[in-house]
Scaffold this motif. Structure first.
Motif, PDB file in Angstrom:
ATOM      1  N   THR A   3      52.651 -59.153 -65.918  1.00 23.56           N
ATOM      2  CA  THR A   3      53.822 -58.392 -65.507  1.00 23.56           C
ATOM      3  C   THR A   3      53.351 -57.087 -64.890  1.00 23.56           C
ATOM      4  OG1 THR A   3      55.217 -59.321 -67.247  1.00 23.56           O
ATOM      5  CG2 THR A   3      55.900 -57.196 -66.330  1.00 23.56           C
ATOM      6  N   LEU A   4      53.899 -56.764 -63.730  1.00 25.60           N
ATOM      7  CA  LEU A   4      53.689 -55.454 -63.129  1.00 25.60           C
ATOM      8  C   LEU A   4      54.750 -54.537 -63.709  1.00 25.60           C
ATOM      9  CD1 LEU A   4      52.544 -53.398 -61.109  1.00 25.60           C
ATOM     10  CD2 LEU A   4      54.077 -54.388 -59.389  1.00 25.60           C
ATOM     11  N   LEU A  22      52.494 -56.458 -54.517  1.00 27.61           N
ATOM     12  CA  LEU A  22      51.971 -57.465 -55.445  1.00 27.61           C
ATOM     13  C   LEU A  22      52.861 -58.707 -55.501  1.00 27.61           C
ATOM     14  CD1 LEU A  22      50.644 -55.077 -58.194  1.00 27.61           C
ATOM     15  CD2 LEU A  22      49.300 -56.576 -56.734  1.00 27.61           C
ATOM     16  N   ALA A  26      51.893 -60.911 -58.970  1.00 29.71           N
ATOM     17  CA  ALA A  26      52.486 -60.648 -60.285  1.00 29.71           C
ATOM     18  C   ALA A  26      53.541 -61.710 -60.573  1.00 29.71           C
ATOM     19  CB  ALA A  26      53.107 -59.258 -60.327  1.00 29.71           C
ATOM     20  N   VAL A  29      58.050 -58.474 -62.237  1.00 33.31           N
ATOM     21  CA  VAL A  29      58.022 -57.042 -61.981  1.00 33.31           C
ATOM     22  C   VAL A  29      59.134 -56.402 -62.797  1.00 33.31           C
ATOM     23  CG1 VAL A  29      58.266 -55.202 -60.270  1.00 33.31           C
ATOM     24  CG2 VAL A  29      57.119 -57.337 -59.644  1.00 33.31           C
ATOM     25  N   ASN A  97      44.580 -62.311 -61.505  1.00 34.90           N
ATOM     26  CA  ASN A  97      44.818 -63.482 -62.353  1.00 34.90           C
ATOM     27  C   ASN A  97      43.517 -64.143 -62.784  1.00 34.90           C
ATOM     28  OD1 ASN A  97      47.704 -63.651 -62.759  1.00 34.90           O
ATOM     29  ND2 ASN A  97      47.831 -63.948 -60.560  1.00 34.90           N
TER      30      ASN A  97
END
Length: 142
Positions: A3-4, A22, A26, A29, A97
């Motif tokens: 998670t951003l 991203l 991601a 978010v 990742n």
């Protein structure tokens, strides 16, 4: 998968730009927003259009007290926390990742360059823990 996590206060343009940088990397978010009402509404509409999650938080002048709340809003174990004015270089962003899947630790410090001078020269850098497992960190006080 990560998670951003973004904290924003009256900085919708940068928060959305960071999320977009991203996109596709991601898994989720989450934006914790402490903006005034008008700016929050703009961010909420933009987030809805782009599939971002936005949660309002009372502005406290600092983000540290909001971190436990913010972690509860993140569905993934791994969190990448960035400020609205921060960006990752493309090579690192694409490898996050892979870094997570091969991790033998619970947190990573990222080199953060400070652009303190008006001409854009990097004055110095610091190491900041920005990528971490939420179950392995806790914040106590400010």
């Amino acid at each position: 998968m990560f998670t951003l996590l973004i904290f924003s206060r009256n900085d919708t343009k940068n928060a959305v730009d960071l999320a977009n940088s991203l996109h596709g990397i991601a898994d989720e978010v989450v934006i914790i927003d402490s903006s005034d009402n008008v700016e929050h509404e703009i961010l909420a509409k933009e987030a809805k259009r782009r599939g971002l999650k936005v949660y309002y938080a009372v502005p406290l002048g600092m983000t540290e007290p909001l971190r436990p709340y913010s972690f509860s809003k993140c569905k993934n174990e791994w969190i990448l926390h960035l400020d609205t004015d921060e960006r990752l270089n493309k090579e690192f962003a694409k490898s996050i990742n892979e870094i997570i899947s091969n991790a033998k630790c619970d947190a990573f410090a990222i080199k953060r360059y400070e652009e303190a001078s008006p001409n854009g020269h990097t004055a110095f850098f610091t190491w900041q823990i920005r990528l971490f497992k939420k179950s392995k960190v806790s914040f106590k006080g400010i």
